[in-house]
Design a protein around this motif. Structure first.
Motif, PDB file in Angstrom:
ATOM      1  N   GLU A 168       0.917  -1.303  -0.168  1.00 29.63           N
ATOM      2  CA  GLU A 168       0.026   0.012   0.050  1.00 29.63           C
ATOM      3  C   GLU A 168       0.878   1.309   0.050  1.00 29.63           C
ATOM      4  O   GLU A 168       0.360   2.177  -0.811  1.00 29.63           O
ATOM      5  N   GLU A 169       2.077   1.191   0.883  1.00 27.46           N
ATOM      6  CA  GLU A 169       2.877   2.275   0.906  1.00 27.46           C
ATOM      7  C   GLU A 169       3.488   2.492  -0.624  1.00 27.46           C
ATOM      8  O   GLU A 169       3.582   3.657  -0.946  1.00 27.46           O
ATOM      9  N   LEU A 170       3.978   1.319  -1.057  1.00 28.42           N
ATOM     10  CA  LEU A 170       4.764   1.398  -2.443  1.00 28.42           C
ATOM     11  C   LEU A 170       3.631   2.069  -3.372  1.00 28.42           C
ATOM     12  O   LEU A 170       4.165   2.843  -4.160  1.00 28.42           O
ATOM     13  N   ALA A 171       2.409   1.682  -3.570  1.00 26.48           N
ATOM     14  CA  ALA A 171       1.632   1.930  -4.408  1.00 26.48           C
ATOM     15  C   ALA A 171       1.500   3.406  -4.392  1.00 26.48           C
ATOM     16  O   ALA A 171       1.232   4.117  -5.432  1.00 26.48           O
ATOM     17  N   GLU A 172       0.916   4.022  -3.237  1.00 29.84           N
ATOM     18  CA  GLU A 172       0.761   5.571  -2.845  1.00 29.84           C
ATOM     19  C   GLU A 172       1.911   6.229  -3.185  1.00 29.84           C
ATOM     20  O   GLU A 172       1.805   7.498  -4.103  1.00 29.84           O
ATOM     21  N   ALA A 173       3.056   5.734  -3.183  1.00 31.54           N
ATOM     22  CA  ALA A 173       4.456   6.674  -3.589  1.00 31.54           C
ATOM     23  C   ALA A 173       4.425   6.514  -5.139  1.00 31.54           C
ATOM     24  O   ALA A 173       4.674   7.673  -5.606  1.00 31.54           O
ATOM     25  N   ALA A 174       4.123   5.384  -5.560  1.00 33.03           N
ATOM     26  CA  ALA A 174       4.172   5.356  -7.186  1.00 33.03           C
ATOM     27  C   ALA A 174       3.142   6.297  -7.722  1.00 33.03           C
ATOM     28  O   ALA A 174       3.310   6.997  -8.780  1.00 33.03           O
ATOM     29  N   GLU A 175       1.937   6.413  -7.231  1.00 28.58           N
ATOM     30  CA  GLU A 175       1.019   7.259  -7.627  1.00 28.58           C
ATOM     31  C   GLU A 175       1.411   8.733  -7.418  1.00 28.58           C
ATOM     32  O   GLU A 175       1.111   9.568  -8.370  1.00 28.58           O
ATOM     33  N   GLU A 176       2.089   9.210  -6.415  1.00 26.21           N
ATOM     34  CA  GLU A 176       2.498  10.480  -6.531  1.00 26.21           C
ATOM     35  C   GLU A 176       3.673  10.867  -7.420  1.00 26.21           C
ATOM     36  O   GLU A 176       3.591  11.865  -7.970  1.00 26.21           O
ATOM     37  N   ILE A 177       4.440   9.861  -7.593  1.00 24.94           N
ATOM     38  CA  ILE A 177       5.385   9.925  -8.746  1.00 24.94           C
ATOM     39  C   ILE A 177       4.831  10.377 -10.147  1.00 24.94           C
ATOM     40  O   ILE A 177       5.184  11.068 -10.748  1.00 24.94           O
ATOM     41  N   ARG A 178       3.803   9.320 -10.393  1.00 24.44           N
ATOM     42  CA  ARG A 178       3.007   9.636 -11.361  1.00 24.44           C
ATOM     43  C   ARG A 178       2.389  10.851 -11.671  1.00 24.44           C
ATOM     44  O   ARG A 178       2.371  11.567 -12.849  1.00 24.44           O
ATOM     45  N   GLU A 233      -2.593  -8.629  -6.633  1.00 25.73           N
ATOM     46  CA  GLU A 233      -1.435  -7.744  -5.971  1.00 25.73           C
ATOM     47  C   GLU A 233       0.013  -8.064  -6.708  1.00 25.73           C
ATOM     48  O   GLU A 233       0.721  -7.041  -6.596  1.00 25.73           O
ATOM     49  N   GLU A 234       0.356  -8.947  -7.265  1.00 24.96           N
ATOM     50  CA  GLU A 234       1.614  -9.350  -7.802  1.00 24.96           C
ATOM     51  C   GLU A 234       1.660  -8.153  -9.111  1.00 24.96           C
ATOM     52  O   GLU A 234       2.785  -7.425  -9.311  1.00 24.96           O
ATOM     53  N   ALA A 235       0.730  -8.074  -9.752  1.00 24.87           N
ATOM     54  CA  ALA A 235       0.687  -7.108 -10.983  1.00 24.87           C
ATOM     55  C   ALA A 235       0.681  -5.805 -10.615  1.00 24.87           C
ATOM     56  O   ALA A 235       1.527  -4.833 -11.069  1.00 24.87           O
ATOM     57  N   ARG A 236      -0.093  -5.389  -9.334  1.00 24.26           N
ATOM     58  CA  ARG A 236      -0.043  -4.011  -8.899  1.00 24.26           C
ATOM     59  C   ARG A 236       1.386  -3.446  -8.410  1.00 24.26           C
ATOM     60  O   ARG A 236       1.998  -2.446  -8.605  1.00 24.26           O
ATOM     61  N   GLY A 269      -7.857  -3.869 -13.775  1.00 18.12           N
ATOM     62  CA  GLY A 269      -6.889  -2.852 -13.521  1.00 18.12           C
ATOM     63  C   GLY A 269      -6.935  -1.760 -12.692  1.00 18.12           C
ATOM     64  O   GLY A 269      -6.122  -0.894 -12.881  1.00 18.12           O
ATOM     65  N   GLU A 270      -8.042  -1.440 -12.298  1.00 18.66           N
ATOM     66  CA  GLU A 270      -8.270  -0.358 -11.514  1.00 18.66           C
ATOM     67  C   GLU A 270      -7.224   0.145 -10.486  1.00 18.66           C
ATOM     68  O   GLU A 270      -6.637   1.333 -10.385  1.00 18.66           O
ATOM     69  N   LEU A 271      -6.969  -0.991  -9.828  1.00 16.33           N
ATOM     70  CA  LEU A 271      -5.961  -0.711  -8.560  1.00 16.33           C
ATOM     71  C   LEU A 271      -4.626  -0.490  -9.100  1.00 16.33           C
ATOM     72  O   LEU A 271      -3.833   0.265  -8.729  1.00 16.33           O
ATOM     73  N   CYS A 272      -4.314  -1.017 -10.391  1.00 21.15           N
ATOM     74  CA  CYS A 272      -3.024  -0.858 -10.952  1.00 21.15           C
ATOM     75  C   CYS A 272      -2.968   0.810 -11.444  1.00 21.15           C
ATOM     76  O   CYS A 272      -2.000   1.536 -11.466  1.00 21.15           O
ATOM     77  N   PHE A 273      -4.210   1.211 -11.924  1.00 21.00           N
ATOM     78  CA  PHE A 273      -4.196   2.753 -12.312  1.00 21.00           C
ATOM     79  C   PHE A 273      -4.152   3.564 -11.105  1.00 21.00           C
ATOM     80  O   PHE A 273      -4.059   4.693 -11.415  1.00 21.00           O
ATOM     81  N   LYS A 274      -4.264   2.942  -9.747  1.00 22.13           N
ATOM     82  CA  LYS A 274      -4.015   3.903  -8.664  1.00 22.13           C
ATOM     83  C   LYS A 274      -2.871   3.683  -7.852  1.00 22.13           C
ATOM     84  O   LYS A 274      -2.417   4.007  -7.095  1.00 22.13           O
ATOM     85  N   SER A 275      -1.844   2.867  -8.935  1.00 20.78           N
ATOM     86  CA  SER A 275      -0.628   2.329  -8.267  1.00 20.78           C
ATOM     87  C   SER A 275       0.461   2.885  -9.332  1.00 20.78           C
ATOM     88  O   SER A 275       1.657   2.210  -9.009  1.00 20.78           O
ATOM     89  N   GLY A 276       0.327   3.696 -10.123  1.00 19.54           N
ATOM     90  CA  GLY A 276       1.342   4.244 -10.991  1.00 19.54           C
ATOM     91  C   GLY A 276       1.183   3.946 -12.623  1.00 19.54           C
ATOM     92  O   GLY A 276       1.632   4.801 -13.408  1.00 19.54           O
ATOM     93  N   ALA A 277       0.278   3.187 -12.766  1.00 18.90           N
ATOM     94  CA  ALA A 277      -0.243   3.011 -14.260  1.00 18.90           C
ATOM     95  C   ALA A 277      -0.931   4.273 -14.987  1.00 18.90           C
ATOM     96  O   ALA A 277      -1.809   4.750 -14.119  1.00 18.90           O
ATOM     97  N   ASN A 278      -0.668   4.640 -16.007  1.00 21.45           N
ATOM     98  CA  ASN A 278      -1.525   5.791 -16.645  1.00 21.45           C
ATOM     99  C   ASN A 278      -1.470   5.582 -18.019  1.00 21.45           C
ATOM    100  O   ASN A 278      -1.589   6.481 -18.958  1.00 21.45           O
ATOM    101  N   ALA A 279      -1.775   4.211 -18.666  1.00 20.74           N
ATOM    102  CA  ALA A 279      -1.925   4.053 -20.097  1.00 20.74           C
ATOM    103  C   ALA A 279      -2.669   2.852 -20.088  1.00 20.74           C
ATOM    104  O   ALA A 279      -2.354   1.928 -19.229  1.00 20.74           O
ATOM    105  N   ALA A 280      -3.281   2.679 -21.299  1.00 20.67           N
ATOM    106  CA  ALA A 280      -3.611   1.058 -21.446  1.00 20.67           C
ATOM    107  C   ALA A 280      -4.087   0.924 -22.966  1.00 20.67           C
ATOM    108  O   ALA A 280      -4.031   1.701 -23.849  1.00 20.67           O
TER     109      ALA A 280
END
Length: 324
Positions: free
Chosen positions: A31-41, A250-253, A281-292
């Motif tokens: 969760e912390e990793l995903a939140e930080a990835a989103e901030e970077i994005r 979880e692995e994908a995220r 893929g919704e959670l991945c788009f909240k974890s740094g992904a920004n294209a599809a």
């Protein structure tokens, strides 16, 4: 300062996180990793979301032995059909239909090691028509072409070349023996020399390690790639990988989040296999992904453009061309 915060600051400044640092991130709390990835994005890419579609421009009877692929002539997978390069009228019709749905980039993908000289000429004619009559951006995935051929494709109006690395240099021989990792790298370099942007990522869940996944993205980073497709293996009956268990959500995220740290300003693009995820893929788009890649894939069903545009809008993104 913990490893996540330290690496976030590094990603936002120098952007040169190392292999060893990425491996530490891969073990950090999700969760912390995903939140930080989103901030970077958000800080490096803003709210842009690059939505593209693909068309199976030439299908089946492929000479290559990629173990994940239903189109390979080496296996007994039931590919939907086999046909040569689609005529201009059909490619033009597909481009127009996608443009009407709000898609800004249309990618023509062909089976086989590479298109022939005659096929490249035919494809260039189609690209010229699409650009003149529709205006949508054109990406091509025509195999292991040479620089002079990529120049012709650019002159016809294409702006991007796709050629997946698939995995790391170490693991690649485990999934393909009919061409080499160097062939892939040389193709991407040739496309860049020809003045085209490049798109390259891989498939997760083929039996590779996290180290392999990180090495793949580091290779892409070294080649100047700014569009990184993240495919999740869809185990297709009749292929050598048919019994592999799909990656968990979880692995994908986690992979998406780590990739964002490695290439902070890239389009991290969820691609094939996204429909296997519980939330598409919704959670991945909240974890740094920004294209599809939207719509159907090459031989498997995908998620409709309409569904994706609604999801993108609900997440606060704006569909636009990124990393041109």
């Amino acid at each position: 300062m913990g490893i996540i915060q330290e690496m976030k600051e590094k990603a936002l400044t120098t952007g040169d996180i190392s292999r060893e640092e990425a491996l530490l991130l891969a073990q950090a709390p999700l969760e912390e990793l995903a939140e930080a990835a989103e901030e970077i994005r958000r800080k490096k890419c803003g709210q842009g979301f690059d939505l593209c579609t693909i068309v199976n421009g030439k299908c089946g009877r492929c000479s290559e032995d990629c173990k994940y692929c239903a189109q390979s002539a080496h296996y007994q997978a039931k590919c939907t059909e086999a046909y040569g390069l689609l005529p201009k009228e059909e490619l033009l019709r597909g481009a127009r239909q996608n443009a009407e749905k709000g898609v800004l980039r249309y990618s023509i993908v062909t089976s086989g090691r590479k298109l022939s000289v005659r096929e490249v000429e035919q494809a260039c004619d189609s690209i010229r028509a699409i650009r003149a009559e529709v205006g949508i951006q054109v990406c091509v995935s025509f195999g292991l072409l040479e620089e002079w051929q990529f120049r012709k494709i650019r002159e016809a109006g294409a702006s991007r070349v796709h050629c997946n690395l698939e995995s790391s240099a170490r693991f690649f021989p485990e999934i393909c023996t009919t061409h080499t990792y160097k062939d892939k790298v040389d193709t991407l370099k040739a496309a860049k020399r020809a003045g085209l942007s490049v798109c390259s990522g891989g498939i997760l869940g083929m039996g590779e390690t996290m180290e392999d996944r990180i090495d793949m993205v580091l290779t892409a980073r070294g080649l100047g790639v700014k569009s990184v497709p993240v495919n999740l293996l869809n185990p297709i009956p009749g292929t050598p990988l048919e019994r592999r268990e799909p990656l968990t959500d979880e692995e994908a995220r986690r992979c998406v989040a780590v990739f964002r740290f490695l290439i902070p300003d890239a389009s991290i693009r969820l691609a094939g296999g996204r429909g296997l995820l519980g939330d598409k893929g919704e959670l991945c788009f909240k974890s740094g992904a920004n294209a599809a890649i939207s719509g159907d894939m090459l031989t498997t069903a995908g998620i409709t453009v309409e569904t994706d545009r609604k999801l993108v809008r609900n997440l606060g993104f704006e569909v636009r061309l990124c990393n041109e």
